[in-house]
Every structure is written in C-alpha cells, then in structure tokens.
Scaffold this active site. Structure first.
Site, PDB file in Angstrom:
ATOM      1  N   SER A 242      -4.783   5.402  -4.603  1.00 59.40           N
ATOM      2  CA  SER A 242      -4.566   6.797  -4.998  1.00 59.40           C
ATOM      3  C   SER A 242      -4.204   6.961  -6.471  1.00 59.40           C
ATOM      4  O   SER A 242      -3.275   6.319  -6.968  1.00 59.40           O
ATOM      5  CB  SER A 242      -3.456   7.408  -4.149  1.00 59.40           C
ATOM      6  N   ARG A 243      -4.907   7.887  -7.116  1.00 56.14           N
ATOM      7  CA  ARG A 243      -4.591   8.213  -8.504  1.00 56.14           C
ATOM      8  C   ARG A 243      -3.306   9.029  -8.592  1.00 56.14           C
ATOM      9  O   ARG A 243      -2.758   9.232  -9.646  1.00 56.14           O
ATOM     10  CB  ARG A 243      -5.745   8.988  -9.141  1.00 56.14           C
ATOM     11  N   ASN A 244      -2.864   9.515  -7.444  1.00 52.16           N
ATOM     12  CA  ASN A 244      -1.611  10.285  -7.400  1.00 52.16           C
ATOM     13  C   ASN A 244      -0.390   9.398  -7.140  1.00 52.16           C
ATOM     14  O   ASN A 244       0.722   9.906  -7.018  1.00 52.16           O
ATOM     15  CB  ASN A 244      -1.703  11.347  -6.300  1.00 52.16           C
TER      16      ASN A 244
ATOM     17  N   ASP B  29      -1.908  -0.271   6.031  1.00 49.79           N
ATOM     18  CA  ASP B  29      -2.094   0.449   7.301  1.00 49.79           C
ATOM     19  C   ASP B  29      -3.571   0.682   7.601  1.00 49.79           C
ATOM     20  O   ASP B  29      -3.894   1.308   8.610  1.00 49.79           O
ATOM     21  CB  ASP B  29      -1.384   1.813   7.267  1.00 49.79           C
TER      22      ASP B  29
ATOM     23  N   ASP C 163       0.881  -1.156   0.000  1.00 49.73           N
ATOM     24  CA  ASP C 163       0.000   0.000   0.000  1.00 49.73           C
ATOM     25  C   ASP C 163       0.930   1.220   0.000  1.00 49.73           C
ATOM     26  O   ASP C 163       2.121   1.094   0.294  1.00 49.73           O
ATOM     27  CB  ASP C 163      -0.851  -0.050   1.279  1.00 49.73           C
TER      28      ASP C 163
ATOM     29  N   ASP D 283      -0.055   5.087   0.911  1.00 55.60           N
ATOM     30  CA  ASP D 283      -0.301   6.053   1.992  1.00 55.60           C
ATOM     31  C   ASP D 283      -0.290   5.360   3.348  1.00 55.60           C
ATOM     32  O   ASP D 283      -1.104   4.481   3.603  1.00 55.60           O
ATOM     33  CB  ASP D 283      -1.671   6.717   1.804  1.00 55.60           C
TER      34      ASP D 283
ATOM     35  N   GLY E 297      -7.461   4.404   2.813  1.00 58.09           N
ATOM     36  CA  GLY E 297      -7.520   3.326   1.836  1.00 58.09           C
ATOM     37  C   GLY E 297      -8.723   3.375   0.914  1.00 58.09           C
ATOM     38  O   GLY E 297      -8.789   2.616  -0.042  1.00 58.09           O
TER      39      GLY E 297
HETATM   40  P1  B16 Z   1      -6.414  10.067  -4.315  1.00 61.17           P
HETATM   41  P2  B16 Z   1      -3.717   4.015  -0.249  1.00 61.17           P
HETATM   42  C1  B16 Z   1      -5.573   5.927  -0.508  1.00 61.17           C
HETATM   43  O1  B16 Z   1      -4.282   5.451  -0.697  1.00 61.17           O
HETATM   44  C2  B16 Z   1      -5.672   6.777   0.741  1.00 61.17           C
HETATM   45  O2  B16 Z   1      -5.412   6.004   1.900  1.00 61.17           O
HETATM   46  C3  B16 Z   1      -7.043   7.384   0.837  1.00 61.17           C
HETATM   47  O3  B16 Z   1      -7.134   8.199   1.989  1.00 61.17           O
HETATM   48  C4  B16 Z   1      -7.336   8.183  -0.427  1.00 61.17           C
HETATM   49  O4  B16 Z   1      -8.637   8.737  -0.404  1.00 61.17           O
HETATM   50  C5  B16 Z   1      -7.177   7.300  -1.648  1.00 61.17           C
HETATM   51  O5  B16 Z   1      -5.872   6.752  -1.651  1.00 61.17           O
HETATM   52  C6  B16 Z   1      -7.408   8.036  -2.953  1.00 61.17           C
HETATM   53  O6  B16 Z   1      -6.390   8.958  -3.159  1.00 61.17           O
HETATM   54  O7  B16 Z   1      -7.414  11.093  -3.936  1.00 61.17           O
HETATM   55  O8  B16 Z   1      -4.979  10.583  -4.303  1.00 61.17           O
HETATM   56  O9  B16 Z   1      -6.740   9.345  -5.607  1.00 61.17           O
HETATM   57  O10 B16 Z   1      -3.748   3.981   1.257  1.00 61.17           O
HETATM   58  O11 B16 Z   1      -4.601   2.974  -0.920  1.00 61.17           O
HETATM   59  O12 B16 Z   1      -2.311   4.046  -0.810  1.00 61.17           O
HETATM   60 MG    MG Z   2      -2.851   3.249   3.306  1.00 59.10          MG
END
Ligand code: B16
Ligand code: MG
Length: 221
Positions: free
Chosen positions: A116-118, A170, A7, A9, A44
């Site tokens: 996350s798309r980032n 996490d 994962d 974040d 997540g």
């Molecule tokens: P984005 P992970 C998740 O990442 C985050 O935990 C979650 O809080 C967030 O809303 C989601 O990514 C989408 O992120 O807005 O950047 O596309 O924990 O799966 O790495």
């Molecule tokens: Mg996470």
C-alpha cells in the site's frame, strides 16, 4: 531470528475491510458483481492489479481507457483515504502492540512490507511508525507480491539476510512472496489461503515472540 517483517492490511490493522468497501463502491458504480469472497483475491496486490482483476471478473477488461482507469483508481483511493483518516491506535489488531513491544525488548529488527502506498500514513495514524526500522516503498519495486522483491528489499534495508527473517502475512500472494524470498512465513487467517505458511495462526492475538521462536527453532531451512 534477527528480524520480523510485517504486512500491514489484515495483519497490523483491518484496513482490508476499508479496501473492500472502497472497491465495492467502484464495482457497484460500473455494475460489476463484487463480494467479500471475490475481495479475498485482491488482498496484497497493487491498486492497478486490483482494478484489472475486477474488470476481468466483470468481463469489462477492454471497456475502459487508460485515463478512465486512472480516474477509477483515483476515486477508490479518495474513498479509502477518507476511511483511513479516522484510524486511531485503537484500530491496531489484537496482540500487535504487545508483539511489537516483545520484539523491541529483544532488539529484533522490525520492517514493513506493504503493497500500500498509504502505508506510512496508516502507521502514523496508528502511532507505531517509530517502531519500524524500515518501511519499503512499494512504488520503487519492479514486481509486487507474489514476487519476493518487497520482502527481499525489507531484509536489505534492515541489513539482515533473508534466512534470518520471519514475515507475517494474511494473503496468499504474500505468503508466496515470503516463501520465494527464502524466509520463515507466518500466516494469519484461514487454512485455505495459508497452506504454504510455516506457521499458521487463526488471529493476530495468537502471535507472540515465544511462539515465533519456538516454531523457528523447529523449522529447518
Ligand atoms: P493502496 P498489504 C495491500 O496492502 C492490500 O492488501 C491490497 O488490497 C491493496 O490493493 C494494496 O495494499 C495497495 O494499496 O491502494 O493503498 O496503495 O496487504 O500489502 O499491506
Ligand atoms: Mg495484507
């Protein structure tokens, strides 16, 4: 164990804090109470689902049109992108760089399963994108965490079976996704949200290939 799926974040870097700050800004603006404890429930899950959860929490689920919700998500992401533009390799969580080296030395495959798309941008900023044999595109999935799709896709991209994978998370939704994918689940964080994990560590610096191998051997599928 042929592969480890990460994962992002809260495991590789603490962007969970940036998500919190960016959502808090939006919640304040629309007068919805938002604190760190509530933010735990967003870990997540996708951007869309996160906004929906915040609106329901504030009793405002029916208050905003589709276009207004898009605008709120756009604004949150702009703020978030400003925060992540400052990331450097120093923002890797403790022990992650060492763990990636240990995995590479043993030819264990490495993938990213982030909602996350980032994520690709963040891996580039952290200068670890070349360590990953696969990065799942969350926009191509029918269902996000806690469904297993993202972890199953990672295994497929790596060419390994789910039973040969360990995955590190996490978030409660992430651990549920790993378990329903039939993988060995490693939880980083507090016991309360990690109870379903096969191995639990308090912090990322406690992770090592030796520990994963040791617990993997004791575990029977
Ligand atoms: P984005 P992970 C998740 O990442 C985050 O935990 C979650 O809080 C967030 O809303 C989601 O990514 C989408 O992120 O807005 O950047 O596309 O924990 O799966 O790495
Ligand atoms: Mg996470």
């Amino acid at each position: 164990m042929k592969a480890v799926i990460f994962d992002l974040d809260g495991v590789i870097t603490d962007t969970a804090e940036y998500h919190f700050l960016a959502w808090k800004h939006i919640a304040d603006q629309i007068h919805i109470p938002f604190d760190r404890s509530f933010n735990e429930s967003l870990k997540g899950i996708s951007r869309e689902k996160s906004l929906e959860t915040i609106l329901v929490h504030g009793g405002a689920a029916a208050k905003y049109s589709k276009a207004e919700k898009q605008a709120l998500m756009f604004q949150k992401n702009q703020h978030y992108q400003t925060l992540i533009s400052k990331l450097t390799p120093k923002d890797l969580l403790p022990g992650i760089s060492r763990l990636l080296c240990e995995l590479k030395n043993e030819n264990i495959k490495i993938a990213l399963a982030s909602s996350s798309r980032n994520a690709p941008k963040i891996l580039e900023r952290l200068e670890i994108i070349d360590d990953f044999h696969a990065v799942v595109d969350p926009t191509a999935l029918a269902k996000g965490k806690p469904e297993p799709d993202i972890f199953l896709t990672a295994a497929l991209l790596l060419g390994v079976s789910p039973a040969e994978c360990a995955a590190i998370e996490d978030a409660e939704a992430g651990i549920a996704a790993i378990k329903s994918a039939g993988m060995f689940a490693v939880g980083v964080g507090h016991e309360r949200s990690m109870h379903a994990a096969d191995l639990m560590v308090g912090q990322t610096c406690d992770l090592s290939l030796d520990l994963l191998n040791e617990k993997w051997k004791q575990h029977s599928f």
